[in-house]
Design an enzyme around this catalytic site. Sequence first.
Site, PDB file in Angstrom:
ATOM      1  N   VAL A  92      12.608 -30.245 -13.057  1.00  8.65           N
ATOM      2  CA  VAL A  92      12.725 -31.487 -12.291  1.00  8.65           C
ATOM      3  C   VAL A  92      13.775 -32.389 -12.928  1.00  8.65           C
ATOM      4  O   VAL A  92      14.249 -32.138 -14.040  1.00  8.65           O
ATOM      5  CB  VAL A  92      11.365 -32.203 -12.140  1.00  8.65           C
ATOM      6  CG1 VAL A  92      10.418 -31.368 -11.301  1.00  8.65           C
ATOM      7  CG2 VAL A  92      10.741 -32.509 -13.487  1.00  8.65           C
ATOM      8  N   THR A  93      14.118 -33.471 -12.252  1.00 12.60           N
ATOM      9  CA  THR A  93      15.351 -34.213 -12.502  1.00 12.60           C
ATOM     10  C   THR A  93      15.431 -34.909 -13.850  1.00 12.60           C
ATOM     11  O   THR A  93      16.324 -34.641 -14.653  1.00 12.60           O
ATOM     12  CB  THR A  93      15.568 -35.229 -11.370  1.00 12.60           C
ATOM     13  OG1 THR A  93      15.706 -34.514 -10.139  1.00 12.60           O
ATOM     14  CG2 THR A  93      16.817 -36.062 -11.609  1.00 12.60           C
ATOM     15  N   PHE A  94      14.535 -35.861 -14.115  1.00 14.52           N
ATOM     16  CA  PHE A  94      14.666 -36.633 -15.349  1.00 14.52           C
ATOM     17  C   PHE A  94      14.513 -35.767 -16.595  1.00 14.52           C
ATOM     18  O   PHE A  94      15.317 -35.885 -17.527  1.00 14.52           O
ATOM     19  CB  PHE A  94      13.676 -37.805 -15.348  1.00 14.52           C
ATOM     20  CG  PHE A  94      14.241 -39.076 -14.761  1.00 14.52           C
ATOM     21  CD1 PHE A  94      15.010 -39.034 -13.611  1.00 14.52           C
ATOM     22  CD2 PHE A  94      14.003 -40.300 -15.353  1.00 14.52           C
ATOM     23  CE1 PHE A  94      15.542 -40.198 -13.061  1.00 14.52           C
ATOM     24  CE2 PHE A  94      14.529 -41.473 -14.823  1.00 14.52           C
ATOM     25  CZ  PHE A  94      15.304 -41.425 -13.670  1.00 14.52           C
ATOM     26  N   HIS A  97      17.832 -33.660 -16.963  1.00 17.89           N
ATOM     27  CA  HIS A  97      19.017 -34.446 -17.292  1.00 17.89           C
ATOM     28  C   HIS A  97      18.981 -34.911 -18.747  1.00 17.89           C
ATOM     29  O   HIS A  97      20.016 -34.950 -19.425  1.00 17.89           O
ATOM     30  CB  HIS A  97      19.157 -35.641 -16.343  1.00 17.89           C
ATOM     31  CG  HIS A  97      19.903 -35.312 -15.101  1.00 17.89           C
ATOM     32  ND1 HIS A  97      19.274 -34.936 -13.936  1.00 17.89           N
ATOM     33  CD2 HIS A  97      21.236 -35.261 -14.841  1.00 17.89           C
ATOM     34  CE1 HIS A  97      20.177 -34.688 -13.008  1.00 17.89           C
ATOM     35  NE2 HIS A  97      21.377 -34.861 -13.541  1.00 17.89           N
TER      36      HIS A  97
END
Length: 425
Positions: A92-94, A97
Site C-alpha cells: 500500500v501507498t504510505f 513510499h
Amino acid sequence: MIQTGLFSRLVAGTALGACLALGACASVGAPDAATASPAAQSQAVAALPETVILISIDGFRAEYLQRGLTPHLSQMAAEGTSTPMKASFPTVTFPNHYTLVTGLHPDHHGLVGNNIRDPELGSFSLGNRAAVTDRRWWDGGEPIWVTAENQGVITGTMFWPGSEADVRGVRPTHWAVFDQSMGGDARVDRLLSWLDLPKEQRPRLTTLYFDLVDTMGHHHGPNSPQVEDALRQTDASIGRLMDGLKARGIADKTVVIVVSDHGMAATSPDRVTYLDDMMDVSAIEVVYSGPVAMINAAAGRDAEVEAALVGKHEQMECWRKANVPARLAFGTHPRVSDFVCLASPNWLVGTRNRAVTRPGGAHGYDNELADMKAIFIATGPNIVRGASLPNMDSVDVQPLLGRLLGIEVPKTDGNPEDTLALTVR
C-alpha cells in the site's frame, strides 16, 4: 503552499530518544543504524551526477510498461535499465513510499499501513493532516532527504509521504504540501523552477509524485480505458520533465529514477469475504480492510477473535501478528494490529457496513504476486544500459540514491549489491 528555505541540519539524537520512548523506532527488528559500509556502498560512481530525480507513479504495476501507452517511459527504459521491482508488504501507498526513501521495510520504519493505531499517538490516516505532519509517526526511519540535508546536500520534494513532517528535526530545503488537484504538468514545472535557482539554492536531489494512475486504477480497475488515459497523461508529464532538462542543458548531468510503490489488481463485489459471516463484528476493531485487513480484538474478546479468524479460509488466511510468514517481513512492530488477514488474489476482506458495491481495483496483496510488482527505471550519465537487476527490491532504492549522491547512508534492509550493476561497468 510551497515551502522553501534552508533549515538547520539537526542531529537525530533528540528525535531518536523520543522515538524510543514511543516504542516506534526502526530498532524493532531492524538492522543497526550504523553507516552502511559494504564494498558495494563504497564503490564510487564513475562521475557523480549533478542532479538526481526520484519519480514515483503511484499504482503503476510493472505490466503497464508493456502496453505501448508510455513512449517516454519506454524510451527511458531503453536508454537505461528497467526491471520489475518487488514492493514491501503490505503493498500500500504510505508504507512503500517510505520504504523507497528509507530502505526499511514497513515493519521496521513504523508506517505499517495507510491507517494505523498507535497506543500513544492515536490514529493515523492519509487524510489526517495532524498525523501526516507529526514527525513521531515518521521518526522510525531516516528518509534520504534527511540524510542528504545533514551532509550539506540541498533537497526538494515535490510531494512524497513523510516530506511534510520535520522527520528527526529536518525538512527538505524545498517542499510542498500535497495538493491532489495540482496537475502533473504543474508539478513538473514546480520542480523545474527549483532547478532554475542559483547553485547555492538548487537541489541536487528532488522527488516527484504522480497519483492519477493509482486513482483511476481504484475507481475503474487496471484494465480500464481510464487507466490507459492516466498512463498517457502521466507519461506526457514525464516527457515534459525530460524536455525541460534538455532545454536547461542539464539532461546529461541528471540521473532520473522512476519507481512505483506497488501494482494494482482487479476487484469485484462478487469476490469479498465478509467478516460478519464469520463472527460477531462487535468483537473487533477493523483498522484497515481490503486485500489485507488489520484487526484488533475488543477488550476481553481475544480468544473469541482468534478462534474465528486464525487459519486458512476459502479466500483468506489470517495470523496473529507474531505468526505472519517471515517472507512478508511483517508483524514485529508495535503498531501492527493483533491480527493480520490476507485475501486471495483479486479478493477483498471487509464488513457489511462498508459493502463493496462495484468493480474496481485494489492493492495490498501478497508482494510476490505479479499484479503487485512495481516498476524501476534508471537513466542518465554513468547508468549502465540494460543492467541485470534480478533481486531489485523497494528497500534497495535508498542505498542506490546514497551512492549516486556520494553520501553515507544508514545501514538498512536494502542491499547495495542489488543495484551495483547499474553503476559499475
